[in-house]
Design a protein around this motif. Structure first.
Motif, PDB file in Angstrom:
ATOM      1  N   THR A 201     -37.687  31.591 -23.956  1.00  0.00           N
ATOM      2  CA  THR A 201     -38.109  30.455 -24.781  1.00  0.00           C
ATOM      3  C   THR A 201     -37.884  29.188 -23.973  1.00  0.00           C
ATOM      4  O   THR A 201     -37.020  28.392 -24.273  1.00  0.00           O
ATOM      5  CB  THR A 201     -37.327  30.414 -26.103  1.00  0.00           C
ATOM      6  OG1 THR A 201     -35.936  30.465 -25.790  1.00  0.00           O
ATOM      7  CG2 THR A 201     -37.681  31.582 -26.981  1.00  0.00           C
ATOM      8  N   TRP A 202     -38.660  29.065 -22.926  1.00  0.00           N
ATOM      9  CA  TRP A 202     -38.456  27.999 -21.959  1.00  0.00           C
ATOM     10  C   TRP A 202     -39.515  26.916 -22.046  1.00  0.00           C
ATOM     11  O   TRP A 202     -39.852  26.305 -21.047  1.00  0.00           O
ATOM     12  CB  TRP A 202     -38.453  28.587 -20.550  1.00  0.00           C
ATOM     13  CG  TRP A 202     -37.149  29.221 -20.195  1.00  0.00           C
ATOM     14  CD1 TRP A 202     -36.033  29.280 -20.962  1.00  0.00           C
ATOM     15  CD2 TRP A 202     -36.825  29.886 -18.976  1.00  0.00           C
ATOM     16  NE1 TRP A 202     -35.043  29.936 -20.304  1.00  0.00           N
ATOM     17  CE2 TRP A 202     -35.498  30.325 -19.077  1.00  0.00           C
ATOM     18  CE3 TRP A 202     -37.538  30.151 -17.804  1.00  0.00           C
ATOM     19  CZ2 TRP A 202     -34.864  31.013 -18.046  1.00  0.00           C
ATOM     20  CZ3 TRP A 202     -36.905  30.837 -16.791  1.00  0.00           C
ATOM     21  CH2 TRP A 202     -35.587  31.262 -16.906  1.00  0.00           C
ATOM     22  N   THR A 203     -40.097  26.707 -23.185  1.00  0.00           N
ATOM     23  CA  THR A 203     -41.033  25.594 -23.284  1.00  0.00           C
ATOM     24  C   THR A 203     -40.416  24.556 -24.211  1.00  0.00           C
ATOM     25  O   THR A 203     -39.564  24.879 -25.046  1.00  0.00           O
ATOM     26  CB  THR A 203     -42.414  26.047 -23.794  1.00  0.00           C
ATOM     27  OG1 THR A 203     -42.275  26.526 -25.118  1.00  0.00           O
ATOM     28  CG2 THR A 203     -42.987  27.139 -22.920  1.00  0.00           C
ATOM     29  N   ASN A 204     -40.832  23.315 -24.026  1.00  0.00           N
ATOM     30  CA  ASN A 204     -40.117  22.246 -24.718  1.00  0.00           C
ATOM     31  C   ASN A 204     -41.045  21.136 -25.182  1.00  0.00           C
ATOM     32  O   ASN A 204     -42.257  21.188 -24.979  1.00  0.00           O
ATOM     33  CB  ASN A 204     -39.017  21.689 -23.795  1.00  0.00           C
ATOM     34  CG  ASN A 204     -39.563  21.034 -22.540  1.00  0.00           C
ATOM     35  OD1 ASN A 204     -40.777  20.975 -22.341  1.00  0.00           O
ATOM     36  ND2 ASN A 204     -38.685  20.532 -21.696  1.00  0.00           N
ATOM     37  N   VAL A 205     -40.439  20.133 -25.823  1.00  0.00           N
ATOM     38  CA  VAL A 205     -41.146  18.909 -26.173  1.00  0.00           C
ATOM     39  C   VAL A 205     -40.451  17.770 -25.434  1.00  0.00           C
ATOM     40  O   VAL A 205     -39.222  17.669 -25.458  1.00  0.00           O
ATOM     41  CB  VAL A 205     -41.122  18.649 -27.695  1.00  0.00           C
ATOM     42  CG1 VAL A 205     -41.808  17.331 -28.025  1.00  0.00           C
ATOM     43  CG2 VAL A 205     -41.775  19.800 -28.453  1.00  0.00           C
ATOM     44  N   VAL A 206     -41.262  16.949 -24.754  1.00  0.00           N
ATOM     45  CA  VAL A 206     -40.732  15.834 -23.975  1.00  0.00           C
ATOM     46  C   VAL A 206     -41.230  14.533 -24.604  1.00  0.00           C
ATOM     47  O   VAL A 206     -42.398  14.433 -24.980  1.00  0.00           O
ATOM     48  CB  VAL A 206     -41.218  15.935 -22.502  1.00  0.00           C
ATOM     49  CG1 VAL A 206     -40.889  14.683 -21.715  1.00  0.00           C
ATOM     50  CG2 VAL A 206     -40.615  17.170 -21.836  1.00  0.00           C
ATOM     51  N   TYR A 207     -40.308  13.559 -24.731  1.00  0.00           N
ATOM     52  CA  TYR A 207     -40.726  12.219 -25.126  1.00  0.00           C
ATOM     53  C   TYR A 207     -40.925  11.406 -23.857  1.00  0.00           C
ATOM     54  O   TYR A 207     -40.063  11.394 -22.978  1.00  0.00           O
ATOM     55  CB  TYR A 207     -39.662  11.558 -26.019  1.00  0.00           C
ATOM     56  CG  TYR A 207     -39.921  10.084 -26.233  1.00  0.00           C
ATOM     57  CD1 TYR A 207     -40.986   9.665 -27.020  1.00  0.00           C
ATOM     58  CD2 TYR A 207     -39.141   9.110 -25.620  1.00  0.00           C
ATOM     59  CE1 TYR A 207     -41.265   8.316 -27.194  1.00  0.00           C
ATOM     60  CE2 TYR A 207     -39.411   7.755 -25.790  1.00  0.00           C
ATOM     61  CZ  TYR A 207     -40.474   7.368 -26.580  1.00  0.00           C
ATOM     62  OH  TYR A 207     -40.742   6.045 -26.745  1.00  0.00           O
TER      63      TYR A 207
END
Ligand SMILES: *[C@@H]1O[C@H](CO)[C@@H](O)[C@H](O)[C@H]1NC(C)=O
Ligand SMILES: *[C@@H]1O[C@H](CO)[C@@H](O)[C@H](O)[C@H]1NC(C)=O
Ligand SMILES: CC(=O)N[C@H]1CO[C@H](CO)[C@@H](O)[C@@H]1O
Length: 355
Positions: A201-207
């Protein structure tokens, strides 16, 4: 090592592999079959033949459609043709999408548009279009201003950042700031499958803003579409292979905190929010195998899902439309405006339906 021990170890490894395979086939919906669901008043949009990956509709009924995505592992019907952005006026009964001209200074030859998002500046009503681009399979976010009188996208800037390694979709929250879904290690298609297979689960949300870039959420199998609630208090993130919509509260400092997770069965792709009802809509792939293993005799289906009352204890999930690909293949997004539904696809056509 004793033979018995060896056998035991091999047995344990095989069992672990079998379990992975089962989980993988579940996450990728390799065998899922669904029933068709029809809508009576639909027509294909003329002139869109090579994808309509993402669609954004302005409050005045103008829709932007990104087309011509070339993505590793997915078919493209015109692999040499640069991507483009179409404009469609939903107030006009003729429903004629036109390809938008882009101002000088932007490299059109490598344009490979993916997710898009619009931002309207309250100060002067300027409309900004944010486009995830994959020139040479890298990831950038391009910012344009839409000059409506001249019907042109004025190129403003290209954003590249190490934290925006492999971007999928964006939601704009300022003239130069956005949230993006992103895969922090892998851009490579084979490695993304390995990632999916192992269940990382290596995907993310970046601001991202010019002054600050940081990860604000993580732990998705495959974070994909991202959208904001109409009241701008919540961010919704689609996890394709987790089959979930993840609801986050957005704070004044741009941090996100998890609120809830809505479980679906399908491989949901891009998200959009009905500005009037607040319903969340998604285009989805019922079956991941048909999507990735493109076969003209067994084409990928399209499935359009509406989630009502997502913040309540019992959100209502409805399949509004499902087609076996005879009309429209590989739906990625569903956007509504004034009882009109637009359906976009990875590499196929675009559909308009009167609801
Ligand atoms: C942002 O605001 C939230 C809510 O007020 C707080 O819990 C969080 O710690 C803040 N995060 C940062 C990075 O300042
Ligand atoms: C898909 O659906 C259409 C219309 O319902 C039908 O005519 C066609 O045979 C179906 N195709 C496949 C491959 O099942
Ligand atoms: C806007 C967005 O989320 N883009 C996604 C929409 O669907 C395609 C097709 O699978 C995805 O690859 C995109 O990431």
């Amino acid at each position: 090592m004793g033979a018995l021990l060896k056998l035991t170890i091999i047995g344990v490894l095989l069992a672990a592999l079998g379990e992975r395979l089962l989980q993988f086939s579940h996450r990728a919906n390799l065998f899922r079959e669904i029933e068709p669901v029809d809508l009576p008043n639909c027509q294909l949009l003329k002139g869109i033949e090579y994808g309509s990956e993402d669609i954004e509709i302005l409050p005045n009924g103008l829709a932007f459609i990104s087309s011509g995505l070339k993505y590793p592992g997915l078919v493209a019907f015109a692999p040499e043709k640069p991507g483009e952005i179409f404009l469609l006026d939903l107030n006009d009964e003729k429903l004629r999408p036109s390809s938008l001209r882009i101002s000088k200074g932007f490299d059109l030859s490598t344009f490979n548009p993916h997710g898009i998002s619009t931002y309207i500046d309250e100060k002067d009503d300027s409309v900004y279009l944010f486009v995830v681009n994959h020139p040479h399979h890298k990831s950038t976010v391009e910012i344009f201003r839409f000059a409506e009188e001249e019907n042109v996208l004025v190129y403003l800037k290209t954003i590249k950042h190490p934290a925006l390694h492999s971007v999928n979709d964006v939601v704009a929250v300022g003239p130069e700031s956005f949230y993006a879904t992103n895969d922090y290690y892998f851009t490579d298609f084979i490695m993304r499958y390995v990632e999916l297979f192992i269940g990382l689960t290596w995907t993310n949300v970046v601001y991202y803003s010019p002054g600050e870039v940081r990860q604000v959420a993580t732990g998705f199998y495959s974070a994909n579409g991202i959208a904001m609630s109409s009241d701008q208090k919540y961010i919704y993130v689609a996890d394709v292979t987790g089959h979930t919509v993840n609801v986050f509260e957005k704070h004044a400092n741009w941090s996100l905190s998890p609120v809830k997770v809505v479980q679906l069965e399908t491989l949901l792709d891009n998200l959009s929010v009905d500005p009037v009802t607040g319903d969340v809509w998604t285009g989805a792939h019922p079956n991941g195998f048909k999507l990735v293993n493109y076969n003209t005799k067994d084409v990928p289906w399209s499935e359009i899902i509406r989630i009502q009352n997502i913040h309540s204890d019992n959100p209502i999930v409805t399949t509004v439309y499902a087609n076996n690909g005879s009309v429209i293949q590989a739906s990625t997004c569903a956007v509504v405006y004034d009882n009109k539904l637009l359906v976009g696809t990875v590499f196929h056509k675009a559909l308009y339906c009167q609801l």
